[in-house]
Scaffold this motif. Structure first.
Motif, short mmCIF file in Angstrom:
data_model
loop_
_atom_site.label_atom_id
_atom_site.label_comp_id
_atom_site.label_asym_id
_atom_site.label_seq_id
_atom_site.Cartn_x
_atom_site.Cartn_y
_atom_site.Cartn_z
N THR A 1 -7.47 -1.27 -5.09
CA THR A 1 -6.28 -1.37 -5.94
C THR A 1 -5.73 -2.78 -5.84
O THR A 1 -5.98 -3.50 -4.86
CB THR A 1 -5.19 -0.38 -5.49
N PRO A 2 -4.96 -3.24 -6.84
CA PRO A 2 -4.32 -4.55 -6.72
C PRO A 2 -3.47 -4.68 -5.46
O PRO A 2 -3.46 -5.74 -4.81
CB PRO A 2 -3.48 -4.64 -7.99
N TRP B 1 -5.78 -5.39 -2.48
CA TRP B 1 -6.26 -6.77 -2.42
C TRP B 1 -5.14 -7.74 -2.09
O TRP B 1 -5.36 -8.73 -1.38
CB TRP B 1 -6.95 -7.15 -3.74
N PRO C 1 3.73 1.86 -6.16
CA PRO C 1 2.35 2.08 -6.61
C PRO C 1 2.21 2.42 -8.10
O PRO C 1 1.19 2.10 -8.71
CB PRO C 1 1.88 3.27 -5.76
N ASP C 2 3.22 3.05 -8.69
CA ASP C 2 3.14 3.42 -10.10
C ASP C 2 3.61 2.33 -11.06
O ASP C 2 3.54 2.49 -12.27
CB ASP C 2 3.94 4.70 -10.36
N HIS D 1 -5.21 2.23 -0.43
CA HIS D 1 -6.32 2.72 -1.24
C HIS D 1 -7.22 1.54 -1.63
O HIS D 1 -6.79 0.66 -2.37
CB HIS D 1 -5.82 3.42 -2.50
N VAL E 1 -3.10 -1.37 -15.90
CA VAL E 1 -3.41 -1.53 -14.47
C VAL E 1 -2.13 -1.36 -13.66
O VAL E 1 -1.21 -2.16 -13.78
CB VAL E 1 -4.02 -2.92 -14.17
N ARG E 2 -2.11 -0.32 -12.85
CA ARG E 2 -0.97 -0.10 -11.95
C ARG E 2 -1.25 -0.77 -10.61
O ARG E 2 -2.40 -1.01 -10.25
CB ARG E 2 -0.73 1.39 -11.74
N TRP E 3 -0.20 -1.04 -9.84
CA TRP E 3 -0.34 -1.66 -8.52
C TRP E 3 -1.18 -0.80 -7.59
O TRP E 3 -2.00 -1.30 -6.85
CB TRP E 3 1.03 -1.93 -7.90
N GLY E 4 -0.96 0.49 -7.60
CA GLY E 4 -1.67 1.37 -6.68
C GLY E 4 -1.13 1.24 -5.26
O GLY E 4 -0.26 0.43 -4.97
N ARG E 5 -1.68 2.05 -4.38
CA ARG E 5 -1.24 2.05 -2.98
C ARG E 5 -2.02 1.02 -2.18
O ARG E 5 -3.23 0.86 -2.40
CB ARG E 5 -1.40 3.44 -2.39
N HIS E 6 -1.36 0.36 -1.27
CA HIS E 6 -2.02 -0.69 -0.50
C HIS E 6 -3.10 -0.16 0.43
O HIS E 6 -4.02 -0.88 0.79
CB HIS E 6 -1.00 -1.53 0.28
#
Length: 122
Positions: A38-39, A42, A20-21, A35, A28-33
């Motif tokens: 976030t990329p 999606w 995620p980081d 959340h 733009v970070r990946w983020g958590r799936h």
């Protein structure tokens, strides 16, 4: 790394996504799936949806174009304005070799007045 697990008709499938980081693009970070918006969210949603139908996406010819249309639409502005902005960005995307436009190019494209049904929006 993070892993998405989904049930399909023939059993479970697994999708590995970056941490995620981890940076997807500058800023733009990946983020958590799990959340929303976030990329990673999606990416997981698109993966669970399955293959792109033969007729393609709704507005764009590629995933980058479709994402652009979604980002530029809604948010309280008339549909015609979002579609005009998307048409402008789509034309530039089609000339970009890697379908990623620099921030300065996007700012230039979206800061210029749009002509929508003979009305100029600034």
């Amino acid at each position: 790394m993070q892993q998405v697990i989904a049930s399909f008709g023939d059993g479970y499938r697994f999708l590995d996504l970056p941490d995620p980081d981890e940076w997807l693009l500058p800023g733009v970070r990946w983020g958590r799936h799990e959340h929303p918006l976030t990329p990673a969210f999606w990416s997981a949603a698109a993966w669970m949806e399955g293959e792109v139908p033969d007729h393609g996406f709704r507005l764009g010819g590629t995933l980058a174009e479709e994402v652009s249309a979604c980002i530029l639409g809604g948010h309280g502005l008339p549909a015609e304005v979002g579609l005009a902005a998307f048409a402008r960005v789509r034309n530039e995307l089609r000339e970009a070799p890697d379908e990623v436009l620099p921030e300065d190019d996007l700012l230039r494209l979206l800061s210029a007045p749009l002509i929508v049904k003979a009305t100029v929006f600034c």
